[in-house]
Design a protein around this motif. Structure first.
Motif, PDB file in Angstrom:
ATOM      1  N   ALA A 323      -8.616  -1.614  -5.362  1.00 16.89           N
ATOM      2  CA  ALA A 323      -8.618  -1.285  -6.791  1.00 16.89           C
ATOM      3  C   ALA A 323      -8.723   0.217  -6.965  1.00 16.89           C
ATOM      4  CB  ALA A 323      -9.784  -1.982  -7.480  1.00 16.89           C
ATOM      5  N   GLY A 324      -7.847   0.780  -7.788  1.00 23.84           N
ATOM      6  CA  GLY A 324      -7.884   2.211  -8.077  1.00 23.84           C
ATOM      7  C   GLY A 324      -8.357   2.447  -9.504  1.00 23.84           C
ATOM      8  N   GLU A 325      -8.011   3.573 -10.046  1.00 22.64           N
ATOM      9  CA  GLU A 325      -8.389   3.879 -11.422  1.00 22.64           C
ATOM     10  C   GLU A 325      -7.534   3.086 -12.399  1.00 22.64           C
ATOM     11  OE1 GLU A 325      -8.310   8.026 -12.187  1.00 22.64           O
ATOM     12  OE2 GLU A 325      -9.732   8.552 -10.602  1.00 22.64           O
ATOM     13  N   GLY A 326      -8.173   2.556 -13.417  1.00 20.21           N
ATOM     14  CA  GLY A 326      -7.443   1.783 -14.416  1.00 20.21           C
ATOM     15  C   GLY A 326      -6.797   0.566 -13.784  1.00 20.21           C
ATOM     16  N   ASP A 327      -5.507   0.403 -14.006  1.00 22.80           N
ATOM     17  CA  ASP A 327      -4.768  -0.732 -13.444  1.00 22.80           C
ATOM     18  C   ASP A 327      -4.030  -0.366 -12.166  1.00 22.80           C
ATOM     19  OD1 ASP A 327      -5.559  -2.343 -15.564  1.00 22.80           O
ATOM     20  OD2 ASP A 327      -3.847  -1.761 -16.802  1.00 22.80           O
ATOM     21  N   LYS A 328      -4.318   0.807 -11.614  1.00 27.30           N
ATOM     22  CA  LYS A 328      -3.609   1.271 -10.423  1.00 27.30           C
ATOM     23  C   LYS A 328      -4.241   0.719  -9.155  1.00 27.30           C
ATOM     24  CE  LYS A 328      -2.047   5.577 -12.581  1.00 27.30           C
ATOM     25  NZ  LYS A 328      -2.035   7.063 -12.500  1.00 27.30           N
ATOM     26  N   PHE A 329      -3.457   0.776  -8.061  1.00 26.67           N
ATOM     27  CA  PHE A 329      -3.930   0.354  -6.748  1.00 26.67           C
ATOM     28  C   PHE A 329      -3.991   1.549  -5.813  1.00 26.67           C
ATOM     29  CE2 PHE A 329      -1.595  -3.459  -8.316  1.00 26.67           C
ATOM     30  CZ  PHE A 329      -2.673  -4.335  -8.388  1.00 26.67           C
ATOM     31  N   ASP A 330      -4.963   1.532  -4.915  1.00 28.03           N
ATOM     32  CA  ASP A 330      -5.020   2.482  -3.812  1.00 28.03           C
ATOM     33  C   ASP A 330      -4.614   1.734  -2.545  1.00 28.03           C
ATOM     34  OD1 ASP A 330      -5.925   4.589  -5.375  1.00 28.03           O
ATOM     35  OD2 ASP A 330      -8.036   4.095  -5.062  1.00 28.03           O
ATOM     36  N   VAL A 331      -3.697   2.320  -1.771  1.00 29.72           N
ATOM     37  CA  VAL A 331      -3.190   1.659  -0.569  1.00 29.72           C
ATOM     38  C   VAL A 331      -3.542   2.485   0.660  1.00 29.72           C
ATOM     39  CG1 VAL A 331      -1.130   0.872   0.654  1.00 29.72           C
ATOM     40  CG2 VAL A 331      -1.309   0.563  -1.832  1.00 29.72           C
ATOM     41  N   TYR A 332      -4.034   1.806   1.686  1.00 32.86           N
ATOM     42  CA  TYR A 332      -4.382   2.436   2.963  1.00 32.86           C
ATOM     43  C   TYR A 332      -3.637   1.686   4.068  1.00 32.86           C
ATOM     44  CZ  TYR A 332      -8.355   4.020   0.110  1.00 32.86           C
ATOM     45  OH  TYR A 332      -9.142   4.554  -0.886  1.00 32.86           O
ATOM     46  N   LEU A 341       7.181   0.255   7.251  1.00 35.92           N
ATOM     47  CA  LEU A 341       7.011   0.126   5.809  1.00 35.92           C
ATOM     48  C   LEU A 341       8.235   0.630   5.059  1.00 35.92           C
ATOM     49  CD1 LEU A 341       3.312   1.359   5.474  1.00 35.92           C
ATOM     50  CD2 LEU A 341       4.152  -0.998   5.643  1.00 35.92           C
ATOM     51  N   LYS A 342       8.552  -0.041   3.973  1.00 27.81           N
ATOM     52  CA  LYS A 342       9.682   0.374   3.151  1.00 27.81           C
ATOM     53  C   LYS A 342       9.384   1.693   2.461  1.00 27.81           C
ATOM     54  CE  LYS A 342      12.747  -1.236  -0.557  1.00 27.81           C
ATOM     55  NZ  LYS A 342      13.049  -2.359  -1.496  1.00 27.81           N
ATOM     56  N   THR A 343       8.125   1.867   2.032  1.00 22.84           N
ATOM     57  CA  THR A 343       7.715   3.120   1.396  1.00 22.84           C
ATOM     58  C   THR A 343       6.258   3.403   1.680  1.00 22.84           C
ATOM     59  OG1 THR A 343       7.483   4.295  -0.719  1.00 22.84           O
ATOM     60  CG2 THR A 343       7.134   1.920  -0.750  1.00 22.84           C
ATOM     61  N   THR A 344       5.905   4.680   1.759  1.00 27.57           N
ATOM     62  CA  THR A 344       4.502   5.088   1.923  1.00 27.57           C
ATOM     63  C   THR A 344       4.130   6.121   0.856  1.00 27.57           C
ATOM     64  OG1 THR A 344       5.123   6.834   3.495  1.00 27.57           O
ATOM     65  CG2 THR A 344       4.527   4.672   4.415  1.00 27.57           C
ATOM     66  N   ASP A 345       4.988   6.295  -0.131  1.00 27.53           N
ATOM     67  CA  ASP A 345       4.761   7.319  -1.169  1.00 27.53           C
ATOM     68  C   ASP A 345       3.442   7.057  -1.906  1.00 27.53           C
ATOM     69  OD1 ASP A 345       7.162   8.379  -0.478  1.00 27.53           O
ATOM     70  OD2 ASP A 345       8.279   7.566  -2.183  1.00 27.53           O
ATOM     71  N   GLY A 346       2.580   8.068  -1.883  1.00 26.70           N
ATOM     72  CA  GLY A 346       1.321   7.976  -2.608  1.00 26.70           C
ATOM     73  C   GLY A 346       0.249   7.180  -1.896  1.00 26.70           C
ATOM     74  N   PHE A 347       0.548   6.690  -0.681  1.00 20.25           N
ATOM     75  CA  PHE A 347      -0.427   5.888   0.044  1.00 20.25           C
ATOM     76  C   PHE A 347      -1.257   6.759   0.985  1.00 20.25           C
ATOM     77  CE2 PHE A 347       2.791   2.137  -0.135  1.00 20.25           C
ATOM     78  CZ  PHE A 347       2.569   2.043  -1.513  1.00 20.25           C
ATOM     79  N   ARG A 348      -2.358   6.221   1.463  1.00 18.90           N
ATOM     80  CA  ARG A 348      -3.269   6.978   2.316  1.00 18.90           C
ATOM     81  C   ARG A 348      -3.224   6.399   3.737  1.00 18.90           C
ATOM     82  NH1 ARG A 348      -8.478   7.130  -1.861  1.00 18.90           N
ATOM     83  NH2 ARG A 348      -7.275   7.766  -3.704  1.00 18.90           N
ATOM     84  N   VAL A 349      -2.942   7.242   4.713  1.00 20.38           N
ATOM     85  CA  VAL A 349      -2.836   6.798   6.080  1.00 20.38           C
ATOM     86  C   VAL A 349      -4.224   6.786   6.715  1.00 20.38           C
ATOM     87  CG1 VAL A 349      -2.385   9.132   6.951  1.00 20.38           C
ATOM     88  CG2 VAL A 349      -1.662   7.125   8.292  1.00 20.38           C
ATOM     89  N   ILE A 350      -4.487   5.748   7.507  1.00 19.02           N
ATOM     90  CA  ILE A 350      -5.750   5.639   8.247  1.00 19.02           C
ATOM     91  C   ILE A 350      -5.533   6.252   9.617  1.00 19.02           C
ATOM     92  CG2 ILE A 350      -7.455   4.046   9.195  1.00 19.02           C
ATOM     93  CD1 ILE A 350      -6.654   2.049   7.049  1.00 19.02           C
ATOM     94  N   LYS A 351      -6.198   7.373   9.876  1.00 21.97           N
ATOM     95  CA  LYS A 351      -6.024   8.067  11.158  1.00 21.97           C
ATOM     96  C   LYS A 351      -7.281   7.955  11.995  1.00 21.97           C
ATOM     97  CE  LYS A 351      -2.838  11.507   9.222  1.00 21.97           C
ATOM     98  NZ  LYS A 351      -2.576  12.940   8.993  1.00 21.97           N
TER      99      LYS A 351
END
Length: 351
Positions: A323-332, A341-351
């Motif tokens: 769950a992100g801010e408002g109705d948005k999602f946070d992706v890791y 992955l088809k897209t990683t735009d705006g996502f957070r990579v786990i290093k």
């Protein structure tokens, strides 16, 4: 509830009817792909495979596995071996229960006890195992019968420290059955296939177009009951397994309006409340992916990210939607998963 849908040449899915069997061939020299659909373990089943075997033979094999799995590990069938073991009518185990119990023990150790298949008394009390939920769950008393260290296998028999201990393999059995099906397909000589049972997936080789198998991850929001209607991500996979766990379908509101989700924390006995909405796991086997998905949901976002870093070295990759801010999602997502992955735009990579 763990749900994924496969993006295949004909993206039609049903959990209730056996649809017509389909054979796909691009031209006379191209290999033939069959697709078999039906029901297994109370949910949908689909197999797509490159083979000269009759579709009816593959379907019969899948139904045979379905029957064997239910007779062994179903908690909804009062006559299954697991149900009789839980009622202490027998202590003799079969190979399926022994395998799932020992794999579960390893996942429990990795998670520090966040994953535990002896949680059956709590799952039943909350009404998630086909039993009527209790008006008031006495968590403290039920926790006395939770702990995988309180059961062991000796000479094919289950030894319990307390006769009231019970097992629930719903968090691993479906993935294990997918693995069983994959092994049978390989025994039948198939080198390219995808098995999907209720969203638990294992694949090998290539699809009918000669590329990697493409699997969709659904958008996790309350009320999303339309399987496959809302896809958040598409992953290209081969020679691996994948499963997703989430709390956005299996939950209810208690008398005070609080959300009670089906993922239970074995430490507290309480329903897990977390910003982690769904955990998708890619692993060598579907049983592992299934169990790890539940484990991550029980741990919560921060601990899940920490453990995901360690497990990446074991060939386990993750895709978390939080769950992100408002109705948005946070992706890791795991760094090694990025090429799939088809897209990683705006996502957070786990290093």
């Amino acid at each position: 509830m763990r749900r994924i849908f496969s993006i295949l040449p004909r993206a039609v899915r049903t959990a209730f009817f056996v649809l017509p069997l389909l054979v796909v061939a691009c031209n006379k020299s191209a290999p033939s792909y069959i697709r078999v659909e039906g029901q297994m373990l109370g949910t949908f089943m689909q197999v797509s495979a490159c083979t000269e075997q009759p579709s009816s033979e593959v379907y019969a094999m899948m139904m045979s596995i379905d029957t064997a799995a239910k007779k062994s590990m179903s908690i909804f069938d009062e006559n299954s071996l697991l149900s009789r073991v839980n009622r202490n009518e027998t202590d003799s185990l079969d190979e399926h229960i022994i395998h799932c119990l020992e794999l579960s023990r390893g996942v429990s150790q990795i998670s520090g006890g966040a994953y535990d298949v002896t949680i059956a008394p709590l799952v039943e009390a909350y009404g998630f195992a086909g039993k009527e939920r209790q008006a008031e769950v006495n968590v403290d008393s039920l926790l006395e019968f939770v702990g995988i260290d309180k059961v062991r296998v000796e000479n094919g028999r289950l030894v319990k420290e307390d006769s009231r201990l019970r097992l629930d393999f719903n968090s691993i059995a479906k993935g294990y059955v997918v693995d069983m099906a994959a092994q049978e397909l390989e025994r039948m000589g198939m080198e390219s296939y995808l098995v999907d049972i209720g969203g638990e997936v294992r694949c090998r080789g290539v699809n009918s177009k000669g590329g990697a198998w493409r699997v969709g991850i659904e958008t996790p929001f309350d009320g999303n009951d339309a399987v496959g209607a809302y896809v958040q991500q598409v992953i290209s996979l081969t020679d691996c397994a994948m499963a997703t766990s989430g709390n956005y379908r299996r939950y209810y509101l208690d008398a005070e309006g609080r959300k009670v989700a089906h993922t239970i924390d074995p430490h507290t006995g309480q329903s897990v409340v977390t910003d982690l909405l769904s955990a998708t796991v890619v692993a060598p086997t579907c049983a592992e992916a299934d169990a790890y998905g539940t484990m991550f949901m029980a741990m919560g976002l921060e601990r899940a990210i920490e453990l995901a870093r360690e497990l990446e070295q074991r060939g386990v990759m993750v895709y978390f939607i939080a769950a992100g801010e408002g109705d948005k999602f946070d992706v890791y997502y795991s760094s090694k998963l990025a090429p799939a992955l088809k897209t990683t735009d705006g996502f957070r990579v786990i290093k």
